[in-house]
Scaffold this motif. Structure first.
Motif, mmCIF file in Angstrom:
data_model
loop_
_atom_site.group_PDB
_atom_site.id
_atom_site.type_symbol
_atom_site.label_atom_id
_atom_site.label_comp_id
_atom_site.label_asym_id
_atom_site.label_seq_id
_atom_site.Cartn_x
_atom_site.Cartn_y
_atom_site.Cartn_z
ATOM 1 N N LEU A 182 87.472 66.381 41.260
ATOM 2 C CA LEU A 182 86.380 65.513 41.508
ATOM 3 C C LEU A 182 85.103 66.491 41.971
ATOM 4 N N ALA B 13 80.915 67.045 40.981
ATOM 5 C CA ALA B 13 79.963 66.948 41.841
ATOM 6 C C ALA B 13 79.225 68.309 41.711
ATOM 7 N N ARG C 11 77.522 60.627 51.300
ATOM 8 C CA ARG C 11 77.937 59.259 51.281
ATOM 9 C C ARG C 11 78.448 59.081 49.940
ATOM 10 N N GLU C 12 77.761 59.772 48.881
ATOM 11 C CA GLU C 12 78.389 59.452 47.371
ATOM 12 C C GLU C 12 79.510 60.381 47.333
ATOM 13 N N MET C 13 79.679 61.538 48.086
ATOM 14 C CA MET C 13 81.123 62.058 47.797
ATOM 15 C C MET C 13 82.133 61.220 48.326
ATOM 16 N N VAL D 222 82.171 58.031 48.082
ATOM 17 C CA VAL D 222 82.381 57.118 47.024
ATOM 18 C C VAL D 222 83.362 57.555 45.883
ATOM 19 N N MET D 223 82.945 59.040 45.579
ATOM 20 C CA MET D 223 83.712 59.375 44.560
ATOM 21 C C MET D 223 85.282 59.920 44.828
ATOM 22 N N SER E 240 87.165 58.977 47.167
ATOM 23 C CA SER E 240 88.142 57.725 47.479
ATOM 24 C C SER E 240 88.978 57.565 46.336
ATOM 25 N N THR E 241 88.554 57.676 45.229
ATOM 26 C CA THR E 241 89.211 57.006 43.861
ATOM 27 C C THR E 241 90.305 57.792 43.687
ATOM 28 N N ILE F 289 81.952 53.445 51.886
ATOM 29 C CA ILE F 289 83.350 53.944 52.006
ATOM 30 C C ILE F 289 83.099 55.217 52.775
ATOM 31 N N THR G 196 88.373 52.602 39.332
ATOM 32 C CA THR G 196 87.986 53.910 39.909
ATOM 33 C C THR G 196 87.154 54.732 38.966
ATOM 34 N N GLN H 74 83.634 54.089 39.635
ATOM 35 C CA GLN H 74 83.287 54.393 40.973
ATOM 36 C C GLN H 74 82.833 55.956 41.084
ATOM 37 N N ALA I 281 78.745 57.445 41.854
ATOM 38 C CA ALA I 281 78.470 58.313 42.805
ATOM 39 C C ALA I 281 77.629 59.613 42.291
ATOM 40 N N LEU I 282 78.135 60.082 40.977
ATOM 41 C CA LEU I 282 77.627 61.238 40.444
ATOM 42 C C LEU I 282 76.043 60.837 40.072
ATOM 43 N N MET J 18 74.055 60.863 43.082
ATOM 44 C CA MET J 18 73.730 62.287 43.453
ATOM 45 C C MET J 18 72.805 63.086 42.744
ATOM 46 N N GLN K 148 81.413 46.162 47.049
ATOM 47 C CA GLN K 148 80.288 46.311 47.742
ATOM 48 C C GLN K 148 79.132 45.487 47.724
#
Lengths: 409, 409
Positions: free
Chosen positions: A50, A54, A64-66, A68-69, A71-72, A145, B72, B75, B79-80, B83, B99
């Motif tokens: 993952l 990114a 914040r977006e890391m 979200v990603m 946590s999957t 998240i 997931t 999700q 996020a990607l 970013m 959310q």
């Protein structure tokens, strides 16, 4: 019969077959009448996969977006384990950090747990269910998240155990316990039956990577019995407790030997010995987000001083660049860097009541002609910095001299 | 200047490069002053990868846990994209179905949206942010993660557009609009500028797979202007509206020709022509979860009747097994199955006001010596079942006869 929190790491859930093996193990505990809460990491490799996605998009992924990603990863493993348990006739339910809810602060990618709402888990346990919780993740007050940082699943396990008043928090990993030292260096290394929180913290901070430091701190603070065991075999593992067992008549002086190759030493020579000089040298290092481990200062005869400290090996270049600027400011004579060092630490609560541990350590090293470059001590630890090439020799000699070797089979 | 909801499918976000291209496109709309909400699917292939993991553990994955796992996929993509937008200097925030919150019923793996709380999205839009929402997923009243079934991201897009009163819901896909028929069969097929919800529904149910039927129904019900366009090129795509444009003087009689090879025909011969006979034949088929498409009943001279219906090709064997039992109960003479059929449908709201569409269709097919095996009609559709080998010939002849061919370049 009690509440057991079991945490399984990434290698324990690396593929469907291993997840099935975890389900078998959980079933055995459940069948014995225990209430079981399972905390899982992501499949090993998944977090790196993952992160690579990114990084393909940006060098500076938004934290914040890391979260979200990232946590999957656990969200997949908890669902798979719940399925495997249900296949075995066990009622099971998975929960994300948001669902539990594991409330954290808003420090994305390194959040800290503030509270856990255990109502849902207790209701499930009372209904005879196994509860499977995603480790490493939580949710902040605004519903964002969050993640707890690498190894954060250990912390999730301990925090849940504390919230539920669990009988034990079991950390299943790919080693079968905490050893007197790394068995790859000393084949005679022994698995410890018990080790104290304090010793575990010192060993972790000195380079022994069995458990995350935060998880041990957390367990110590809330007095959660923590056990490290292997998810690939049987055995009692190592129990981490407040004190060594009462009936342990011969409490060990030394519990273990930790070591760390990943250090580098920097010396600023010929600094004027004036107040505030340490701060003027070290503040810029801290500002550059470089962590300092040991610090040593010697006064020379000419009224100037030599200032030595160690950093992680990967930070050596960055630290040098910072120091070159600082050196001019403080009129230092020169800067010397040494990347070929290693740190060896004796750890044990028994040290408190036994004098002479330090002198014995130094004489063992002297007998092997190993020169000591730096020394640092705490209540339950003595650490020395030596030339890296002597590391194995030093660890083996000390392990034997302090009676840590396992009896010959 | 208005609210735009843009939905991008799995092929549009299949890898980091394509996600960057989506970010570029979103940025253009945002720079023009639009408030943009983006709905994403999972990377193409990801859902199948996850399903394979579940199938490696159990043949019957628990629906609740499937949803925890499948959700997931989106999700990661949200996020990607967030970013990638932030890298472009656009303030962006991603949200999961939980959310947002996209509230659904508890029918795991095929949940229906009940309500959307748009407060958070509106606040973000008002603050100049682009909002990126995970498609395909929601949350039930108890906080369980749900999914809407395959293609559910279209529905998420339309539902969000309805909740926000968006100016348009744009569905970006790998085709650049809705065509008069499949261009792989008729190279002269034209992209339609507009098509009505009713026509789109008939075309989708007749085998044209551009949009999910539920999404079109939803858009029709809440009067959300829906546009299908390509995420790989430019162009206006096809707008799906309540009615064809007012200024379209020459409203087309026929908007498009849909076809479906995936059908099979079953005939129960020599059934006594008594009341309730249809139900006695079809109820067991329905009980076996087999969907029936067309139904036809002819009365023979001898007072017995022939009963014919079509099912999906994959259900043919299962339907035969059911019918063999039923045949005895209803004293049928024999059962005849035919898997080599195809259905061709003319669709168009103009049909309502133009007599003679059916007779023209039949005469075109007769001229090509194509025999019609079954006929079914609705207000805006005429469908015929023919021998599969004539499918391309039939579609091409009808496309030309009803003036659907694009003008020669």
């Amino acid at each position: 019969m009690g509440i057991m929190v079991q945490k399984y790491g990434g290698t324990s859930v690396a593929n469907p077959e291993r997840i099935e093996a975890v389900a078998d193990r959980v079933k055995r505990w459940h069948d014995q009448g225990h209430q079981v809460v399972v905390v899982l990491s992501a499949m090993s490799g998944e977090t790196n996969r993952l992160i690579a996605l990114a990084k393909a998009i940006t060098d500076e992924p938004t934290p914040r977006e890391m979260d979200v990603m990232l946590s999957t990863g656990e969200q997949v493993t908890i669902a798979l384990l719940a399925m495997a348990l249900i296949k075995r006739g066990i009622d099971a339910r998975s929960y994300t950090g948001t669902q539990v809810a594991i409330r954290t602060d808003s420090a994305h990618t390194k959040a800290r747990i503030e509270a856990i709402d255990d109502a849902r888990i207790r209701a499930d346990l009372d209904a005879g269910r196994v509860v499977v919780v995603a480790g490493f993740q939580g949710v902040d007050a605004d519903g964002n998240i969050t993640t707890l940082g690498r190894g954060g699943s250990d912390t999730t396990g301990v925090a849940l155990a504390a919230a539920l008043g669990a009988d034990e928090c079991q950390i299943y990993t790919d080693v079968d316990g905490v050893y007197t030292t790394d068995p790859r260096v000393v084949p005679q290394a022994r698995r410890l039956t018990t080790v104290t929180f304090e010793e575990m913290l010192e060993m972790a901070s000195q380079g022994s990577k069995v458990l995350q430091i935060r998880a041990v701190e957390f367990a110590g603070k809330y007095n959660v019995p923590l056990r490290v065991l292997s998810s690939f075999g049987e055995g009692e593992g190592t129990l981490i407790t407040v004190d060594h067992a009462e009936d342990d008549m011969e409490k060990p002086v030394i519990s273990g030997i930790a070591f760390n190759r990943d250090e580098a030493k920097l010396t600023v020579r010929g600094v004027p010995d004036t107040p505030g000089i340490a701060s003027r040298i070290l503040s810029p290092i801290g500002d550059a987000n470089i962590e300092i481990d040991m610090i040593l200062q010697n006064v020379s005869a000419d009224g100037s001083t030599d200032f030595t400290f160690t950093v992680a090996h990967g930070d050596l270049k960055k630290a040098m660049a910072v120091l070159e600027k600082v050196a001019k400011d403080v009129s230092a004579r020169e800067i010397v860097a040494n990347g070929n060092i290693a740190k060896v630490s004796l750890v044990g609560v028994g040290m408190r009541s036994h004098a002479g541990v330090a002198s014995k350590m130094f004489s063992v090293l002297a007998k092997e002609n190993i020169n000591i470059q730096m020394i640092s001590t705490s209540e339950i630890k003595i650490a020395v910095v030596i030339d890296e090439k002597y590391l194995e020799l030093a660890v083996r000699s000390l392990h034997s001299a302090f009676d840590l070797d396992a009896p010959a089979p």
